[in-house]
Design a protein around this motif. Structure first.
Motif, PDB file in Angstrom:
ATOM      1  N   ALA A  77      46.801 113.677  97.894  1.00  0.00           N
ATOM      2  CA  ALA A  77      47.244 114.011  96.542  1.00  0.00           C
ATOM      3  C   ALA A  77      48.717 114.342  96.528  1.00  0.00           C
ATOM      4  O   ALA A  77      49.306 114.675  97.561  1.00  0.00           O
ATOM      5  CB  ALA A  77      46.446 115.203  95.991  1.00  0.00           C
ATOM      6  N   GLY A  78      49.304 114.252  95.351  1.00  0.00           N
ATOM      7  CA  GLY A  78      50.707 114.594  95.192  1.00  0.00           C
ATOM      8  C   GLY A  78      51.083 114.641  93.735  1.00  0.00           C
ATOM      9  O   GLY A  78      50.234 114.473  92.856  1.00  0.00           O
ATOM     10  N   GLU A  79      52.358 114.882  93.530  1.00  0.00           N
ATOM     11  CA  GLU A  79      52.873 114.988  92.170  1.00  0.00           C
ATOM     12  C   GLU A  79      53.930 113.897  92.001  1.00  0.00           C
ATOM     13  O   GLU A  79      54.778 113.699  92.889  1.00  0.00           O
ATOM     14  CB  GLU A  79      53.442 116.411  92.007  1.00  0.00           C
ATOM     15  CG  GLU A  79      54.784 116.490  91.376  1.00  0.00           C
ATOM     16  CD  GLU A  79      55.393 117.881  91.471  1.00  0.00           C
ATOM     17  OE1 GLU A  79      55.666 118.447  90.424  1.00  0.00           O
ATOM     18  OE2 GLU A  79      55.597 118.397  92.604  1.00  0.00           O
ATOM     19  N   VAL A  80      53.839 113.162  90.894  1.00  0.00           N
ATOM     20  CA  VAL A  80      54.811 112.091  90.642  1.00  0.00           C
ATOM     21  C   VAL A  80      56.149 112.731  90.286  1.00  0.00           C
ATOM     22  O   VAL A  80      56.238 113.504  89.330  1.00  0.00           O
ATOM     23  CB  VAL A  80      54.334 111.169  89.499  1.00  0.00           C
ATOM     24  CG1 VAL A  80      55.407 110.132  89.169  1.00  0.00           C
ATOM     25  CG2 VAL A  80      53.027 110.481  89.879  1.00  0.00           C
ATOM     26  N   VAL A  81      57.176 112.432  91.083  1.00  0.00           N
ATOM     27  CA  VAL A  81      58.484 113.041  90.835  1.00  0.00           C
ATOM     28  C   VAL A  81      59.509 112.017  90.351  1.00  0.00           C
ATOM     29  O   VAL A  81      60.624 112.383  89.970  1.00  0.00           O
ATOM     30  CB  VAL A  81      59.017 113.760  92.098  1.00  0.00           C
ATOM     31  CG1 VAL A  81      58.193 114.998  92.398  1.00  0.00           C
ATOM     32  CG2 VAL A  81      59.066 112.821  93.283  1.00  0.00           C
ATOM     33  N   GLU A  82      59.152 110.750  90.367  1.00  0.00           N
ATOM     34  CA  GLU A  82      60.047 109.701  89.887  1.00  0.00           C
ATOM     35  C   GLU A  82      59.214 108.518  89.426  1.00  0.00           C
ATOM     36  O   GLU A  82      58.149 108.249  89.998  1.00  0.00           O
ATOM     37  CB  GLU A  82      60.974 109.255  91.016  1.00  0.00           C
ATOM     38  CG  GLU A  82      62.454 109.390  90.706  1.00  0.00           C
ATOM     39  CD  GLU A  82      63.282 109.000  91.907  1.00  0.00           C
ATOM     40  OE1 GLU A  82      63.804 107.887  91.925  1.00  0.00           O
ATOM     41  OE2 GLU A  82      63.379 109.828  92.832  1.00  0.00           O
ATOM     42  N   GLY A  83      59.676 107.834  88.395  1.00  0.00           N
ATOM     43  CA  GLY A  83      58.968 106.651  87.909  1.00  0.00           C
ATOM     44  C   GLY A  83      57.681 106.971  87.188  1.00  0.00           C
ATOM     45  O   GLY A  83      56.716 106.212  87.228  1.00  0.00           O
ATOM     46  N   ILE A  84      57.678 108.098  86.474  1.00  0.00           N
ATOM     47  CA  ILE A  84      56.415 108.558  85.869  1.00  0.00           C
ATOM     48  C   ILE A  84      55.902 107.601  84.795  1.00  0.00           C
ATOM     49  O   ILE A  84      54.697 107.480  84.595  1.00  0.00           O
ATOM     50  CB  ILE A  84      56.566 110.000  85.323  1.00  0.00           C
ATOM     51  CG1 ILE A  84      55.188 110.583  85.022  1.00  0.00           C
ATOM     52  CG2 ILE A  84      57.473 110.048  84.108  1.00  0.00           C
ATOM     53  CD1 ILE A  84      55.140 112.077  84.905  1.00  0.00           C
ATOM     54  N   GLU A  85      56.794 106.873  84.145  1.00  0.00           N
ATOM     55  CA  GLU A  85      56.317 105.954  83.100  1.00  0.00           C
ATOM     56  C   GLU A  85      55.514 104.807  83.697  1.00  0.00           C
ATOM     57  O   GLU A  85      54.456 104.437  83.164  1.00  0.00           O
ATOM     58  CB  GLU A  85      57.499 105.431  82.283  1.00  0.00           C
ATOM     59  CG  GLU A  85      58.128 106.558  81.474  1.00  0.00           C
ATOM     60  CD  GLU A  85      59.184 106.072  80.505  1.00  0.00           C
ATOM     61  OE1 GLU A  85      59.347 104.849  80.369  1.00  0.00           O
ATOM     62  OE2 GLU A  85      59.839 106.937  79.895  1.00  0.00           O
ATOM     63  N   LEU A  86      55.989 104.264  84.804  1.00  0.00           N
ATOM     64  CA  LEU A  86      55.234 103.198  85.464  1.00  0.00           C
ATOM     65  C   LEU A  86      53.918 103.735  86.027  1.00  0.00           C
ATOM     66  O   LEU A  86      52.879 103.091  85.932  1.00  0.00           O
ATOM     67  CB  LEU A  86      56.083 102.573  86.580  1.00  0.00           C
ATOM     68  CG  LEU A  86      55.441 101.443  87.385  1.00  0.00           C
ATOM     69  CD1 LEU A  86      54.884 100.358  86.480  1.00  0.00           C
ATOM     70  CD2 LEU A  86      56.458 100.860  88.362  1.00  0.00           C
ATOM     71  N   ALA A  87      53.986 104.942  86.588  1.00  0.00           N
ATOM     72  CA  ALA A  87      52.762 105.560  87.122  1.00  0.00           C
ATOM     73  C   ALA A  87      51.740 105.763  86.002  1.00  0.00           C
ATOM     74  O   ALA A  87      50.551 105.495  86.182  1.00  0.00           O
ATOM     75  CB  ALA A  87      53.086 106.886  87.792  1.00  0.00           C
ATOM     76  N   ARG A  88      52.180 106.199  84.844  1.00  0.00           N
ATOM     77  CA  ARG A  88      51.277 106.377  83.700  1.00  0.00           C
ATOM     78  C   ARG A  88      50.658 105.060  83.276  1.00  0.00           C
ATOM     79  O   ARG A  88      49.473 104.997  82.935  1.00  0.00           O
ATOM     80  CB  ARG A  88      52.037 106.967  82.504  1.00  0.00           C
ATOM     81  CG  ARG A  88      52.309 108.451  82.604  1.00  0.00           C
ATOM     82  CD  ARG A  88      53.137 108.870  81.393  1.00  0.00           C
ATOM     83  NE  ARG A  88      53.474 110.291  81.422  1.00  0.00           N
ATOM     84  CZ  ARG A  88      54.621 110.792  80.980  1.00  0.00           C
ATOM     85  NH1 ARG A  88      55.560 109.979  80.485  1.00  0.00           N
ATOM     86  NH2 ARG A  88      54.833 112.085  81.019  1.00  0.00           N
ATOM     87  N   ALA A  89      51.452 104.006  83.284  1.00  0.00           N
ATOM     88  CA  ALA A  89      50.933 102.689  82.888  1.00  0.00           C
ATOM     89  C   ALA A  89      49.865 102.220  83.877  1.00  0.00           C
ATOM     90  O   ALA A  89      48.844 101.655  83.476  1.00  0.00           O
ATOM     91  CB  ALA A  89      52.078 101.680  82.816  1.00  0.00           C
ATOM     92  N   ARG A  90      50.091 102.477  85.171  1.00  0.00           N
ATOM     93  CA  ARG A  90      49.105 102.061  86.174  1.00  0.00           C
ATOM     94  C   ARG A  90      47.848 102.905  86.108  1.00  0.00           C
ATOM     95  O   ARG A  90      46.782 102.468  86.553  1.00  0.00           O
ATOM     96  CB  ARG A  90      49.726 102.199  87.569  1.00  0.00           C
ATOM     97  CG  ARG A  90      50.761 101.139  87.875  1.00  0.00           C
ATOM     98  CD  ARG A  90      51.451 101.480  89.183  1.00  0.00           C
ATOM     99  NE  ARG A  90      52.330 100.411  89.611  1.00  0.00           N
ATOM    100  CZ  ARG A  90      53.383 100.600  90.395  1.00  0.00           C
ATOM    101  NH1 ARG A  90      53.681 101.832  90.807  1.00  0.00           N
ATOM    102  NH2 ARG A  90      54.131  99.587  90.745  1.00  0.00           N
ATOM    103  N   ARG A  91      47.964 104.116  85.609  1.00  0.00           N
ATOM    104  CA  ARG A  91      46.841 105.055  85.580  1.00  0.00           C
ATOM    105  C   ARG A  91      46.477 105.373  84.133  1.00  0.00           C
ATOM    106  O   ARG A  91      46.281 106.544  83.760  1.00  0.00           O
ATOM    107  CB  ARG A  91      47.222 106.329  86.342  1.00  0.00           C
ATOM    108  CG  ARG A  91      47.470 106.102  87.814  1.00  0.00           C
ATOM    109  CD  ARG A  91      46.237 106.326  88.664  1.00  0.00           C
ATOM    110  NE  ARG A  91      45.715 107.671  88.471  1.00  0.00           N
ATOM    111  CZ  ARG A  91      44.513 107.938  87.982  1.00  0.00           C
ATOM    112  NH1 ARG A  91      43.688 106.982  87.627  1.00  0.00           N
ATOM    113  NH2 ARG A  91      44.104 109.192  87.839  1.00  0.00           N
ATOM    114  N   ALA A  92      46.352 104.326  83.323  1.00  0.00           N
ATOM    115  CA  ALA A  92      46.080 104.484  81.897  1.00  0.00           C
ATOM    116  C   ALA A  92      44.868 105.377  81.676  1.00  0.00           C
ATOM    117  O   ALA A  92      43.845 105.218  82.322  1.00  0.00           O
ATOM    118  CB  ALA A  92      45.859 103.116  81.266  1.00  0.00           C
TER     119      ALA A  92
END
Length: 198
Positions: free
Chosen positions: A99-114
């Motif tokens: 586990a971890g916390e998204v610290v960069e590129g959160i918009e792309l991460a959100r799109a991948r994890r809709a």
DNA sequence: CGGGCGATGTGCT
DNA sequence: GCACATCGCCCGC
């Protein structure tokens, strides 16, 4: 480069030393970066919980290779999880990135994890891989060069330990490490019991 | 928030 | 066959 050398040296150490050092480290793939808050150690052929316990196979071959590479595997018919290979070559040590916390590129991460909340983006090993866009094609990649990279941070002041999640082999070894008090740490689920056992 | 359950397919016995 | 280093959804509190 001194930085790369240091990373290689750390990852070549014993898996139980490496695991806590990965807390606070950043795993990056392209524009998305995740600060790691929870990991688990797997000690190769000595460890009944490890994929390497029964020796080398096609699936776990990366574990037996040099440290500093990514071991990715497919499980439960639909999920990919990844490990940092560490310890001496041939020893098959690996640290599961849980586990971890998204610290960069959160918009792309959100799109991948809709559909997931920000807290859940990388909370869990398969979720983390998905947020980073890692799949089986990344099995074996070198973490010291290329698109997928690991960057160590300062060792954390407070680290908690406990049993690993969801294992039937050696369920009691306290080889799960997490950043104390972190909200992004995944929920603990004990392994399913065998029917008729207590 | 936490427990129960089904999904889904590969690898190894 | 069956286990599997899991997840999302649903339900109850």
């Amino acid at each position: 480069m001194a930085r790369t050398t240091e990373l290689r040296d750390v990852l070549a150490g014993p898996v139980l030393d490496v695991a806590p050092r990965l807390l606070g480290a950043v795993l990056r793939h392209g524009e998305v970066a995740v600060r790691l808050t929870e990991v688990e150690a797997y000690d190769g052929e000595n460890d009944p919980g490890s994929h390497a316990f029964r020796g080398p196979t096609r699936r776990n071959a990366t574990m037996f290779g040099p440290p500093g590479h990514l071991y990715c595997y497919f499980t439960y018919g639909m999920h990919v999880c990844c490990n940092v290979v560490c310890g001496a070559e041939g020893r098959a040590g690996a640290v599961l990135v849980r586990a971890g916390e998204v610290v960069e590129g959160i918009e792309l991460a959100r799109a991948r994890r809709a559909g997931a909340s920000d807290r859940d983006l990388a909370r869990g090993p398969a979720r983390l891989c998905r947020a980073l866009g890692l799949d089986l094609g990344h099995d074996g990649v070198d973490l010291t060069a290329g698109a997928v990279r690991l960057t160590l941070g300062e060792p954390l002041a407070e680290v908690s330990t406990g049993p690993r999640v969801g294992l039937r082999g050696a369920p009691d070894r306290p080889w799960r490490f997490w950043a104390t008090g972190e909200r992004s740490v995944s929920a603990y689920r004990p392994a399913k019991r065998l029917p008729g056992r207590d």
